[in-house]
Design an enzyme around this catalytic site. Structure first.
Site, PDB file in Angstrom:
ATOM      1  N   SER A 132      48.357  35.044 -28.222  1.00  0.00           N
ATOM      2  CA  SER A 132      47.189  35.001 -29.103  1.00  0.00           C
ATOM      3  C   SER A 132      47.514  34.378 -30.456  1.00  0.00           C
ATOM      4  O   SER A 132      48.667  34.376 -30.903  1.00  0.00           O
ATOM      5  CB  SER A 132      46.642  36.418 -29.304  1.00  0.00           C
TER       6      SER A 132
HETATM    7  N1  SAM Z   1      49.041  39.871 -26.704  1.00  0.00           N
HETATM    8  C1  SAM Z   1      49.562  38.860 -25.827  1.00  0.00           C
HETATM    9  C2  SAM Z   1      50.473  37.925 -26.577  1.00  0.00           C
HETATM   10  O1  SAM Z   1      50.358  37.831 -27.804  1.00  0.00           O
HETATM   11  O2  SAM Z   1      51.252  37.263 -25.896  1.00  0.00           O
HETATM   12  C3  SAM Z   1      48.446  38.045 -25.257  1.00  0.00           C
HETATM   13  C4  SAM Z   1      48.068  38.458 -23.939  1.00  0.00           C
HETATM   14  S1  SAM Z   1      47.082  37.309 -23.029  1.00  0.00           S
HETATM   15  C5  SAM Z   1      45.832  36.790 -24.132  1.00  0.00           C
HETATM   16  C6  SAM Z   1      46.225  38.453 -21.972  1.00  0.00           C
HETATM   17  C7  SAM Z   1      47.097  39.151 -20.974  1.00  0.00           C
HETATM   18  O3  SAM Z   1      46.306  40.128 -20.316  1.00  0.00           O
HETATM   19  C8  SAM Z   1      47.644  38.255 -19.885  1.00  0.00           C
HETATM   20  O4  SAM Z   1      49.042  38.346 -19.876  1.00  0.00           O
HETATM   21  C9  SAM Z   1      47.056  38.815 -18.607  1.00  0.00           C
HETATM   22  O5  SAM Z   1      47.914  38.746 -17.488  1.00  0.00           O
HETATM   23  C10 SAM Z   1      46.766  40.248 -19.001  1.00  0.00           C
HETATM   24  N2  SAM Z   1      45.756  40.949 -18.218  1.00  0.00           N
HETATM   25  C11 SAM Z   1      44.535  40.530 -17.818  1.00  0.00           C
HETATM   26  N3  SAM Z   1      43.925  41.505 -17.130  1.00  0.00           N
HETATM   27  C12 SAM Z   1      44.770  42.567 -17.093  1.00  0.00           C
HETATM   28  C13 SAM Z   1      44.703  43.881 -16.549  1.00  0.00           C
HETATM   29  N4  SAM Z   1      43.657  44.340 -15.859  1.00  0.00           N
HETATM   30  N5  SAM Z   1      45.757  44.700 -16.721  1.00  0.00           N
HETATM   31  C14 SAM Z   1      46.866  44.293 -17.396  1.00  0.00           C
HETATM   32  N6  SAM Z   1      46.976  43.066 -17.930  1.00  0.00           N
HETATM   33  C15 SAM Z   1      45.944  42.218 -17.794  1.00  0.00           C
END
Ligand code: SAM
Length: 207
Positions: free
Chosen positions: A52
């Site tokens: 992000s």
């Molecule tokens: N905060 C993180 C960073 O700064 O790197 C960004 C994360 S990214 C925007 C969103 C993440 O949510 C992805 O890695 C994706 O695999 C995960 N995700 C989506 N749906 C999910 C779920 N139901 N449970 C766990 N993780 C999930």
């Protein structure tokens, strides 16, 4: 990055600012993107996911209002960058990602940085992490179609849930504070517009 993007936009929590100054964000991006690691935007990581934008990470972290004594839950470990920030800001961090290679990659970097107060697991985070609840704060780093009720139920009274909610194209970043035993008794604050990748799971956009 911290002066130009974070302080300048009004983030004032000294612990958040200090933690962002300390954490080497370039370790959390792909090798080919290291030169862009401190830019004012999200960046792609593996598996079509993103790390992000620094300001959004700061905004979400400030909204969690942490003092250092809390147990917190993160849904969406991704690169592990926000996880590292939470490891600085709270006592214990529980983080879930549905994609195993991301969880493994994040674990490796967090271990290298000596963040031993973090537990990571692979699975559908829309169920939360019931055995470890209640949490003082929960942050969801993927966009949800609605507020997952199970996450509210795993908040302590007074606990904060920070979550982007809306369509697949744009969401409102919400801060929900649980006011009583009744999970419907919530204070709701809108922190502004944002755009996240989908929260995919049983209580998200479906599998
Ligand atoms: N905060 C993180 C960073 O700064 O790197 C960004 C994360 S990214 C925007 C969103 C993440 O949510 C992805 O890695 C994706 O695999 C995960 N995700 C989506 N749906 C999910 C779920 N139901 N449970 C766990 N993780 C999930």
């Amino acid at each position: 990055m911290v002066d130009a993007q974070i302080r300048a936009r009004g983030i004032a929590d000294q612990r958040v600012l200090k933690a962002m100054e300390k954490i080497p964000r370039h370790l959390f991006v792909d090798e080919g993107l290291i030169g862009q690691a401190y830019n004012d935007n999200p960046l792609p990581i593996e598996q079509q996911q993103t790390i992000s934008q620094p300001y959004i990470v700061a905004l979400m972290s400030e909204a969690m209002a942490l003092t250092g004594r809390e147990k917190v839950l993160e849904i969406g470990t991704g690169s592990g960058y926000q996880t590292a920030l939470l490891a600085e800001l709270a006592e214990r961090v529980f983080s879930i990602d549905r994609i195993a290679v991301l969880a493994t990659g994040a674990r490796r970097i967090l271990d290298a940085l000596d963040y031993y107060n973090v537990a990571i697991r692979v699975g559908d985070g829309t169920y939360g992490w019931r055995e470890e609840s209640p949490f003082a704060a929960i942050v969801v780093t993927a966009g949800a179609p609605r507020i997952p009720k199970l996450l509210i139920e795993q908040l302590a009274i007074g606990g904060r849930l920070v979550i982007p909610v809306g369509s697949r194209h744009s969401q409102a970043l919400l801060k929900l504070t649980r006011l009583s035993e009744d999970p419907n008794d919530l204070k709701r604050e809108d922190l502004g517009g944002c755009r996240f990748v989908d929260l995919i799971g049983e209580h998200g956009w479906g599998n």
